[in-house]
Every structure is written in C-alpha cells, then in structure tokens.
Design a protein around this motif. Sequence first.
Motif, PDB file in Angstrom:
ATOM      1  N   THR A  93       0.834  -1.206   0.000  1.00 41.02           N
ATOM      2  CA  THR A  93       0.000   0.000   0.000  1.00 41.02           C
ATOM      3  C   THR A  93       0.863   1.248   0.000  1.00 41.02           C
ATOM      4  N   ASN A  94       0.606   2.126  -0.961  1.00 46.87           N
ATOM      5  CA  ASN A  94       1.281   3.420  -1.047  1.00 46.87           C
ATOM      6  C   ASN A  94       0.533   4.410  -0.147  1.00 46.87           C
ATOM      7  N   LEU A  95       1.242   5.007   0.809  1.00 46.28           N
ATOM      8  CA  LEU A  95       0.589   5.881   1.789  1.00 46.28           C
ATOM      9  C   LEU A  95       0.540   7.355   1.389  1.00 46.28           C
ATOM     10  N   VAL A  96       1.248   7.734   0.315  1.00 48.56           N
ATOM     11  CA  VAL A  96       1.352   9.164  -0.016  1.00 48.56           C
ATOM     12  C   VAL A  96       0.915   9.507  -1.444  1.00 48.56           C
ATOM     13  N   GLY A  97       0.278   8.591  -2.116  1.00 47.17           N
ATOM     14  CA  GLY A  97      -0.230   8.887  -3.454  1.00 47.17           C
ATOM     15  C   GLY A  97       0.769   8.604  -4.567  1.00 47.17           C
ATOM     16  N   LYS A  98       0.274   8.600  -5.779  1.00 46.88           N
ATOM     17  CA  LYS A  98       1.083   8.311  -6.968  1.00 46.88           C
ATOM     18  C   LYS A  98       2.199   9.335  -7.127  1.00 46.88           C
ATOM     19  N   GLN A  99       3.385   8.847  -7.434  1.00 53.23           N
ATOM     20  CA  GLN A  99       4.553   9.708  -7.630  1.00 53.23           C
ATOM     21  C   GLN A  99       4.698  10.046  -9.117  1.00 53.23           C
ATOM     22  N   SER A 100       5.225  11.223  -9.389  1.00 53.16           N
ATOM     23  CA  SER A 100       5.261  11.714 -10.767  1.00 53.16           C
ATOM     24  C   SER A 100       6.495  11.294 -11.558  1.00 53.16           C
ATOM     25  N   ASP A 101       7.496  10.736 -10.876  1.00 50.61           N
ATOM     26  CA  ASP A 101       8.722  10.351 -11.588  1.00 50.61           C
ATOM     27  C   ASP A 101       9.033   8.882 -11.341  1.00 50.61           C
ATOM     28  N   PHE A 102      10.184   8.440 -11.861  1.00 49.38           N
ATOM     29  CA  PHE A 102      10.584   7.047 -11.715  1.00 49.38           C
ATOM     30  C   PHE A 102      11.189   6.777 -10.333  1.00 49.38           C
ATOM     31  N   SER A 103      11.488   5.513 -10.076  1.00 45.00           N
ATOM     32  CA  SER A 103      11.824   5.067  -8.727  1.00 45.00           C
ATOM     33  C   SER A 103      13.315   5.079  -8.391  1.00 45.00           C
ATOM     34  N   PHE A 104      14.170   4.725  -9.356  1.00 41.75           N
ATOM     35  CA  PHE A 104      15.602   4.533  -9.051  1.00 41.75           C
ATOM     36  C   PHE A 104      16.449   5.673  -9.583  1.00 41.75           C
ATOM     37  N   PRO A 105      17.310   6.241  -8.705  1.00 46.18           N
ATOM     38  CA  PRO A 105      17.405   6.047  -7.252  1.00 46.18           C
ATOM     39  C   PRO A 105      16.436   6.971  -6.519  1.00 46.18           C
ATOM     40  N   SER A 106      16.396   6.870  -5.212  1.00 44.47           N
ATOM     41  CA  SER A 106      15.523   7.728  -4.413  1.00 44.47           C
ATOM     42  C   SER A 106      16.073   9.148  -4.360  1.00 44.47           C
ATOM     43  N   GLY A 107      15.326  10.087  -4.953  1.00 41.95           N
ATOM     44  CA  GLY A 107      15.743  11.493  -4.925  1.00 41.95           C
ATOM     45  C   GLY A 107      15.703  12.071  -3.533  1.00 41.95           C
ATOM     46  N   HIS A 108      14.672  11.715  -2.754  1.00 43.11           N
ATOM     47  CA  HIS A 108      14.578  12.192  -1.371  1.00 43.11           C
ATOM     48  C   HIS A 108      15.817  11.783  -0.580  1.00 43.11           C
ATOM     49  N   SER A 109      16.215  10.519  -0.732  1.00 39.53           N
ATOM     50  CA  SER A 109      17.378  10.008   0.009  1.00 39.53           C
ATOM     51  C   SER A 109      18.670  10.667  -0.459  1.00 39.53           C
ATOM     52  N   ALA A 110      18.808  10.825  -1.772  1.00 37.52           N
ATOM     53  CA  ALA A 110      20.018  11.438  -2.329  1.00 37.52           C
ATOM     54  C   ALA A 110      20.174  12.882  -1.863  1.00 37.52           C
ATOM     55  N   HIS A 111      19.097  13.666  -1.935  1.00 40.04           N
ATOM     56  CA  HIS A 111      19.162  15.061  -1.498  1.00 40.04           C
ATOM     57  C   HIS A 111      19.397  15.161   0.013  1.00 40.04           C
ATOM     58  N   ALA A 112      18.724  14.292   0.765  1.00 42.70           N
ATOM     59  CA  ALA A 112      18.870  14.307   2.219  1.00 42.70           C
ATOM     60  C   ALA A 112      20.308  14.027   2.633  1.00 42.70           C
ATOM     61  N   PHE A 113      20.937  13.044   2.004  1.00 42.59           N
ATOM     62  CA  PHE A 113      22.312  12.700   2.367  1.00 42.59           C
ATOM     63  C   PHE A 113      23.318  13.680   1.768  1.00 42.59           C
ATOM     64  N   ALA A 114      23.010  14.242   0.601  1.00 42.47           N
ATOM     65  CA  ALA A 114      23.908  15.242   0.016  1.00 42.47           C
ATOM     66  C   ALA A 114      24.096  16.411   0.973  1.00 42.47           C
ATOM     67  N   VAL A 115      22.996  16.924   1.512  1.00 42.58           N
ATOM     68  CA  VAL A 115      23.083  18.058   2.442  1.00 42.58           C
ATOM     69  C   VAL A 115      23.443  17.589   3.853  1.00 42.58           C
ATOM     70  N   GLY A 116      22.842  16.490   4.287  1.00 42.42           N
ATOM     71  CA  GLY A 116      23.102  15.990   5.640  1.00 42.42           C
ATOM     72  C   GLY A 116      24.564  15.673   5.880  1.00 42.42           C
ATOM     73  N   VAL A 117      25.211  15.058   4.901  1.00 40.28           N
ATOM     74  CA  VAL A 117      26.631  14.715   5.043  1.00 40.28           C
ATOM     75  C   VAL A 117      27.505  15.969   4.984  1.00 40.28           C
ATOM     76  N   VAL A 118      27.151  16.917   4.111  1.00 39.24           N
ATOM     77  CA  VAL A 118      27.885  18.192   4.061  1.00 39.24           C
ATOM     78  C   VAL A 118      27.882  18.851   5.441  1.00 39.24           C
ATOM     79  N   ILE A 119      26.709  18.928   6.048  1.00 42.16           N
ATOM     80  CA  ILE A 119      26.575  19.581   7.353  1.00 42.16           C
ATOM     81  C   ILE A 119      27.289  18.778   8.438  1.00 42.16           C
ATOM     82  N   LEU A 120      27.212  17.456   8.348  1.00 46.62           N
ATOM     83  CA  LEU A 120      27.910  16.595   9.313  1.00 46.62           C
ATOM     84  C   LEU A 120      29.420  16.811   9.249  1.00 46.62           C
TER      85      LEU A 120
END
Length: 198
Positions: A93-120
Amino acid sequence: MNAILEWDASVLLWIQENMRTDLMTTIMKAITRLGDGGCLWIVLAIVLLVLNKTRKVGAASALALIITFVTVNLGIKNAVARIRPYEVIDGLTNLVGKQSDFSFPSGHSAHAFAVGVVILIMMPKKIGVPIFAISILMAFSRLYVGVHYPTDVIAGVVLGTIIAFLSVTIINKICQLWNKRNKAIEEEEKQEEALQDM
C-alpha cells in the motif's frame, strides 16, 4: 536480479506488516513530505548561505543539491526508468499517493544525504548529528510509505554521500584559491603603500 527484486519486495512488505502504526504513519508521512521537491534541504541551504558564519557550508550544500538534482532527477532516474514498487508488488500500500517520476534512485534520500553529510562534515556535531539523523529518517520514510525499493534508497544514500564529499572538496578548493588571491592583493597593496611612503 530476481533475488534482488524478491529481497526488495520482502523488505517493503515486512515494514508494512510489522512497523506501520497510526502514530508512526503520521510521523513518517510528515518527514517524507518535508523532502518533497527538496524543500527542507533548499530552505536549509538558503539559511546557511544567508548567515555569514555558515556561508561556506551553505555554498557546499547548495552545490550538492544542484549536482544531485542534475545527476539523479534529470539523469539516472530517466535513464533507468524503474517503475515504483506499489505498481509492481502485490499487497503493498502506497501511503502518499502516486509519484510523478521514476523510482531509481531515491531522490529524497540522495538530497537528504547530500546536504546531511555536508553539514555533518562541516559543522559542529551538535548541529551536524541531528541534521544527519533527519537525513536517515527521511531515507527510511520512503520505504515506510511504500514509494521506493530498498535498493533505490541505498543507491540514493550512496550517491548523496559521494556528492556531499565532492561538493565539500570543491568549495574548500575555491575558498583556498579565493583566500590566496586576496592575500596576494593585500601584499601588493602593502608594497605600493611602502613605496609611496619612501
């Protein structure tokens, strides 16, 4: 390949069956929405850029976001064109509705770690660790809500981390060159002043 797909599916179904609760769902949906369009990370990069003390971190964060967007969202996602898991895995079950782009790789994860690691890397632990923890939660939230395979998220985390280190290296190099240039200009000005005083 089939073994990886089976593992991907089994992890998502396990999370759905064993971890989803009303409270957890509310939290995970809120966290995942913070990353929609890179919103949280863009705002954070802008705030860091505006403040004098964190301008260098802000520049590295902004650069990381730009590289990630071009590499992941414009490049790899469209080249691989992987279908979202909720369209393939029976019972998921998808809890947040249909996504507008493809799946691989996860953009949310990539952006989160790109900035999160910079700040770390670039900021004190009291700031870097909590921000990095949010990055981890955001990556996990994509599995929890059922819109990414585990391999999507792993790839996003790896790419984001690599891009973070690259961005920090580039910004540090630019700052070194800028400081070297400024010192050279200062030396020239001092020499000119000394000649004028003679």
